[in-house]
Design a protein around this motif. Structure first.
Motif, PDB file in Angstrom:
ATOM      1  N   PRO A 289       0.822  -1.212   0.000  1.00 62.87           N
ATOM      2  CA  PRO A 289       0.000   0.000   0.000  1.00 62.87           C
ATOM      3  C   PRO A 289       0.858   1.265   0.000  1.00 62.87           C
ATOM      4  N   PHE A 290       0.273   2.360  -0.454  1.00 63.34           N
ATOM      5  CA  PHE A 290       0.924   3.670  -0.456  1.00 63.34           C
ATOM      6  C   PHE A 290      -0.168   4.726  -0.483  1.00 63.34           C
ATOM      7  N   LEU A 291       0.190   5.961  -0.141  1.00 60.50           N
ATOM      8  CA  LEU A 291      -0.750   7.078  -0.203  1.00 60.50           C
ATOM      9  C   LEU A 291      -0.559   7.913  -1.462  1.00 60.50           C
ATOM     10  N   SER A 292       0.677   8.048  -1.913  1.00 56.76           N
ATOM     11  CA  SER A 292       0.978   8.797  -3.138  1.00 56.76           C
ATOM     12  C   SER A 292       2.369   8.405  -3.593  1.00 56.76           C
ATOM     13  N   ASN A 293       2.746   8.851  -4.786  1.00 55.36           N
ATOM     14  CA  ASN A 293       4.110   8.618  -5.250  1.00 55.36           C
ATOM     15  C   ASN A 293       4.525   9.733  -6.203  1.00 55.36           C
ATOM     16  N   HIS A 294       5.502   9.474  -7.046  1.00 55.88           N
ATOM     17  CA  HIS A 294       6.090  10.496  -7.904  1.00 55.88           C
ATOM     18  C   HIS A 294       5.285  10.782  -9.162  1.00 55.88           C
ATOM     19  N   ASP A 295       4.239   9.998  -9.415  1.00 58.04           N
ATOM     20  CA  ASP A 295       3.430  10.149 -10.624  1.00 58.04           C
ATOM     21  C   ASP A 295       2.095  10.793 -10.305  1.00 58.04           C
ATOM     22  N   ALA A 298      -1.230   8.836  -9.935  1.00 62.01           N
ATOM     23  CA  ALA A 298      -1.503   8.148  -8.669  1.00 62.01           C
ATOM     24  C   ALA A 298      -2.148   9.077  -7.648  1.00 62.01           C
ATOM     25  N   GLY A 299      -2.205  10.383  -7.927  1.00 62.17           N
ATOM     26  CA  GLY A 299      -2.835  11.337  -7.020  1.00 62.17           C
ATOM     27  C   GLY A 299      -1.864  12.373  -6.505  1.00 62.17           C
ATOM     28  N   ASP A 300      -2.400  13.491  -6.058  1.00 62.74           N
ATOM     29  CA  ASP A 300      -1.596  14.572  -5.498  1.00 62.74           C
ATOM     30  C   ASP A 300      -1.037  14.143  -4.138  1.00 62.74           C
ATOM     31  N   ARG A 301      -0.157  14.962  -3.608  1.00 65.99           N
ATOM     32  CA  ARG A 301       0.359  14.679  -2.267  1.00 65.99           C
ATOM     33  C   ARG A 301      -0.798  14.715  -1.249  1.00 65.99           C
ATOM     34  N   PRO A 302      -0.735  13.866  -0.198  1.00 68.03           N
ATOM     35  CA  PRO A 302      -1.811  13.832   0.793  1.00 68.03           C
ATOM     36  C   PRO A 302      -2.118  15.194   1.414  1.00 68.03           C
ATOM     37  N   TRP A 303      -1.104  16.053   1.573  1.00 70.64           N
ATOM     38  CA  TRP A 303      -1.365  17.380   2.134  1.00 70.64           C
ATOM     39  C   TRP A 303      -2.432  18.109   1.329  1.00 70.64           C
ATOM     40  N   GLN A 304      -2.352  18.020   0.007  1.00 67.58           N
ATOM     41  CA  GLN A 304      -3.361  18.659  -0.834  1.00 67.58           C
ATOM     42  C   GLN A 304      -4.686  17.904  -0.785  1.00 67.58           C
ATOM     43  N   GLN A 305      -4.615  16.588  -0.857  1.00 68.19           N
ATOM     44  CA  GLN A 305      -5.855  15.804  -0.910  1.00 68.19           C
ATOM     45  C   GLN A 305      -6.649  15.902   0.390  1.00 68.19           C
ATOM     46  N   MET A 337       4.495  17.375   3.695  1.00 67.97           N
ATOM     47  CA  MET A 337       5.039  18.204   2.619  1.00 67.97           C
ATOM     48  C   MET A 337       4.023  18.335   1.488  1.00 67.97           C
ATOM     49  N   GLY A 338       3.810  19.559   1.021  1.00 67.24           N
ATOM     50  CA  GLY A 338       2.891  19.807  -0.074  1.00 67.24           C
ATOM     51  C   GLY A 338       3.590  19.761  -1.408  1.00 67.24           C
ATOM     52  N   HIS A 339       2.818  19.975  -2.476  1.00 66.38           N
ATOM     53  CA  HIS A 339       3.454  19.964  -3.790  1.00 66.38           C
ATOM     54  C   HIS A 339       4.169  21.291  -4.064  1.00 66.38           C
ATOM     55  N   GLY A 340       4.966  21.287  -5.119  1.00 69.46           N
ATOM     56  CA  GLY A 340       5.836  22.409  -5.419  1.00 69.46           C
ATOM     57  C   GLY A 340       5.091  23.679  -5.787  1.00 69.46           C
ATOM     58  N   ALA A 341       5.560  24.787  -5.264  1.00 69.12           N
ATOM     59  CA  ALA A 341       4.916  26.079  -5.524  1.00 69.12           C
ATOM     60  C   ALA A 341       5.055  26.456  -6.992  1.00 69.12           C
ATOM     61  N   GLY A 342       3.928  26.734  -7.639  1.00 69.77           N
ATOM     62  CA  GLY A 342       3.929  27.203  -9.011  1.00 69.77           C
ATOM     63  C   GLY A 342       4.254  26.157 -10.052  1.00 69.77           C
ATOM     64  N   LEU A 343       4.364  24.901  -9.669  1.00 69.03           N
ATOM     65  CA  LEU A 343       4.690  23.830 -10.608  1.00 69.03           C
ATOM     66  C   LEU A 343       3.436  23.079 -11.020  1.00 69.03           C
ATOM     67  N   SER A 344       3.547  22.314 -12.093  1.00 69.85           N
ATOM     68  CA  SER A 344       2.422  21.520 -12.573  1.00 69.85           C
ATOM     69  C   SER A 344       2.902  20.139 -12.971  1.00 69.85           C
TER      70      SER A 344
END
Length: 496
Positions: A289-295, A298-305, A337-344
Motif C-alpha cells: 500500500p501507499f498514499l501517493s508517489n512520484h506520478d 496516482a494522485g496529489d500529495r496527501p497534504w493537498q488531498q 510536505m505539499g506539492h511544489g509552488a507554481g509547478l504543474s
C-alpha cells in the motif's frame, strides 16, 4: 555476466518494514550545486533510521537522457553523473546496511533512452546487430492510440514503438539477446550488494496490436521466467512491480506489486468517507500500500488531498502503516510536505525535501539555490519545525513505525475480521502468539459505543497505541467497551 552473490547483511525482517521512496535529485545536496546526490542521501541516513524505515526505493539512479526523472536510461551499469559514482553507491549500500536499511533500485525494463548506444546503432542502420532489440515497422501503422497519441515514431530508417515519449523507445523483450541484456544488468547490481528492484511499467512490456498493448499474457510470463529467478538466486532480495491496472495479477507474477486503487480508499477513509469500501479491500502481504508517489496519475500529495487537516493526515498514516503488506512512504509525507509552488504535472510532486523553513544553508536541502521550486508549505511543514514537537506529524509517523517494527503481527501477520461500522473501522492482526486489535475512529466527535467482541471471557488487552487505560478486561460475554476520542487510532494486544 556470472552471478556472484555477496550475501546480505540484513535480517530477514527488513523487507517487511516500511520503505521510503526517494527521488535522489530532490532529497539532499552534498556539494552545493542545488541538486540532490547520493552523498547527500548518505548524510540523511540517520534521519531515516530514526524514523523507522527499513528500506529505500530510489527512483532511477543510472545514467539517463532526460536530466530529471531518470526513466530514459542511457547506460544501465553506471550512475547518473550528477548523483555521483559507483563508489558512492557502494558507500550508500554500506552505510544503509550498517543501519539495518535495504536499498532497492528502480529498474526500467520496458524502454531505453534514444541516446542508448544500442538504439543509436539500430536507428542509424536497419542491418545493425541491435536492430531487433527494439520494435520496428517499415511505416507507422494506423489505428493505434496509447495515452492519447500514436505510439509509433517515424525515423529515416523506419517507425519505432515508443508510447511514453519519442525519446524512450521500447525494448523488444521477445528477443533472446535483449532478455539476456536485462538479466545481466540485474546481476551487475545484485553482485554489488543492491537489495532488490522496483520494476517500472510492467503493464507495457509487450504489445500484440492496436487494442492489445497493455497487460498482455507475455508480460506475466516474462516476469515469472526471466526476472523472478534472477532475484531468487540471490539471498534476501526484494522486488515489487508497478502494474496499475492489474495489481493482483502482477503480485502473482512478481511476488509483490503496488496496491493501486487502495491509496484513494485510504485517503477517503481518513476523511471519514466510505469506510465500508475500505473494509472490502482484500488484504495480503503481496500488495504494497501507499498514499501517493512520484506520478500525478496516482494522485496529489496527501497534504493537498486532505487540505492540510492534521488529524486526517495522522489517520491516513495509521491506515497505511498498520495495514498488511510492505507499505511505501513517499519522501516528505511524514512531515505533510505539499506539492511544489507554481509547478504543474509530475514536477510539482518532486520538489526538494523540506528540511528547514527556507531550505538553504547547512541544515537545509542545499547551500545553493535549489534546482526546483520548494514545496508551497515549506515554511511551516518541515523537519526542523517538527523534530521536537511530540504532537507533530513526523513524531506520529515515528511512533507508528516503532510499533510496526516491534510487532510481527503488524509487519508480517495476517488480517482478520475487517469491519466498518459508521465512523469506526477495525480489524485484527495475528502472527503466532502476537494478536493485535487495530481500531480507527474517523468521526469528528467522541465515540463511546465502540467495542471489541468475541474475546475469551475475562481476557485482558494491553493498550499499545492511542489514549485510554493501559489495560482493559473483557466481560463474561467476551466484550470490551471503549470510549474513543475523535479522529483517533488505537491498538491493543491480547495478554497471555
Amino acid at each position: 555476466m556470472a552471478r556472484s552473490d555477496p550475501g546480505s547483511p540484513l535480517g530477514a525482517e527488513w523487507m517487511h518494514g516500511a520503505f521510503m521512496q526517494i527521488f535522489v535529485r530532490s532529497y539532499q545536496d552534498s556539494d552545493g550545486d542545488g541538486h540532490g546526490d547520493l552523498r547527500g542521501l548518505i548524510q540523511r541516513l540517520d534521519y531515516l533510521q530514526q524514523l523507522g524505515v527499513r528500506g529505500l526505493w530510489l527512483l532511477p539512479v543510472a545514467r539517463s537522457q532526460d536530466g530529471d526523472h531518470g526513466y530514459a536510461v542511457s547506460q544501465y551499469r553506471d550512475i547518473e553523473a550528477g548523483y555521483g559514482s559507483l563508489a558512492d553507491l557502494d558507500e550508500l549500500l554500506r552505510q544503509a546496511h550498517a543501519r539495518g536499511i535495504g536499498v532497492v533500485l528502480d529498474y526500467v525494463v520496458n524502454h531505453a533512452a534514444a541516446q542508448h548506444p544500442a538504439f543509436q546503432a539500430a536507428r542509424a542502420d536497419a542491418a545493425s546487430a541491435t536492430r531487433n532489440w527494439f520494435v520496428w515497422q517499415a511505416q507507422a501503422p494506423n489505428g493505434w492510440n496509447v495515452f492519447g497519441g500514436n505510439p509509433w515514431r517515424n525515423s529515416p530508417s523506419g517507425a519505432y514503438y515508443a508510447p511514453f515519449w519519442d525519446q524512450m523507445p521500447d525494448w523488444n523483450l521477445r528477443d533472446s539477446e535483449v532478455q539476456a541484456f536485462h538479466r545481466h544488468n540485474l546481476r551487475f547490481w545484485l553482485n554489488r550488494g543492491v537489495d532488490g528492484f522496483r520494476f517500472d511499467a510492467v503493464g507495457m512490456l509487450f504489445e500484440n496490436g492496436p487494442s492489445q498493448w497493455e497487460d498482455q499474457p507475455e508480460n506475466f510470463s516474462f516476469l515469472r521466467e526471466q526476472v523472478v529467478p534472477e532475484l531468487a538466486a540471490f539471498a534476501n532480495r526484494f522486488m515489487v512491480c508497478e502494474g496499475p491496472t492489474q495489481p493482483l495479477a502482477f503480485a502473482a507474477a512478481c511476488g509483490r506489486a503496488f496496491a493501486f486503487g487502495t491509496q484513494a480508499a485510504l485517503l477517503a477513509a481518513a476523511r471519514g468517507q466510505n469506510l465500508a469500501a475500505l473494509a472490502t479491500l482484500q488484504p495480503g502481504a503481496s500488495l504494497s500500500p501507499f498514499l501517493s508517489n512520484h506520478d500525478s496519475f496516482a494522485g496529489d500529495r496527501p497534504w493537498q488531498q486532505l487540505a492540510g487537516n492534521l488529524a486526517q493526515l495522522k489517520l491516513a498514516a495509521g491506515l497505511l502503516l498498520l495495514r498488511e503488506g510492505t507499505p511505501f512512504i513517499y519522501y516528505g509525507e511524514e512531515i505533510g510536505m505539499g506539492h511544489g509552488a507554481g509547478l504543474s504535472g509530475d514536477a510539482r510532486l518532486r520538489s526538494p525535501m523540506s528540511w528547514t523553513a527556507d531550505n538553504r544553508g547547512a541544515e537545509g536541502f542545499s547551500t545553493a539555490a535549489p534546482y526546483r521550486a520548494l514545496a508551497q508549505n515549506v515554511a511551516a511543514q518541515n523537519v526542523a519545525a517538527q523534530q521536537s514537537d511530540p504532537q507533530s506529524l513526523l513524531n506520529h509517523y515515528r511512533a507508528l513505525l516503532t510499533l510496526r517494527n516491534a510487532h510481527s503481527a503488524l509487519s508480517r501477520g495476517s488480517t482478520h475480521d475487517q469491519r466498518a461500522i459508521g465512523t469506526l473501522f477495525h480489524f485484527r492482526r495475528e502472527r503466532g502468539d502476537d494478536r493485535l486489535w487495530v481500531l480507527y475512529h474517523t468521526g469528528p466527535s467522541r465515540l463511546s459505543s465502540a467495542s471489541i467482541e468475541s474475546l475469551p471471557s475475562g481476557a485482558r488487552l494491553q493498550r499499545l497505541f492511542g489514549g485510554g487505560t493501559d489495560t482493559a478486561t473483557a466481560d463474561a460475554q467476551g466484550r470490551i467497551q471503549l470510549d474513543l476520542p475523535a479522529q483517533s487510532i488505537h491498538v491493543y494486544r491480547l495478554l497471555p
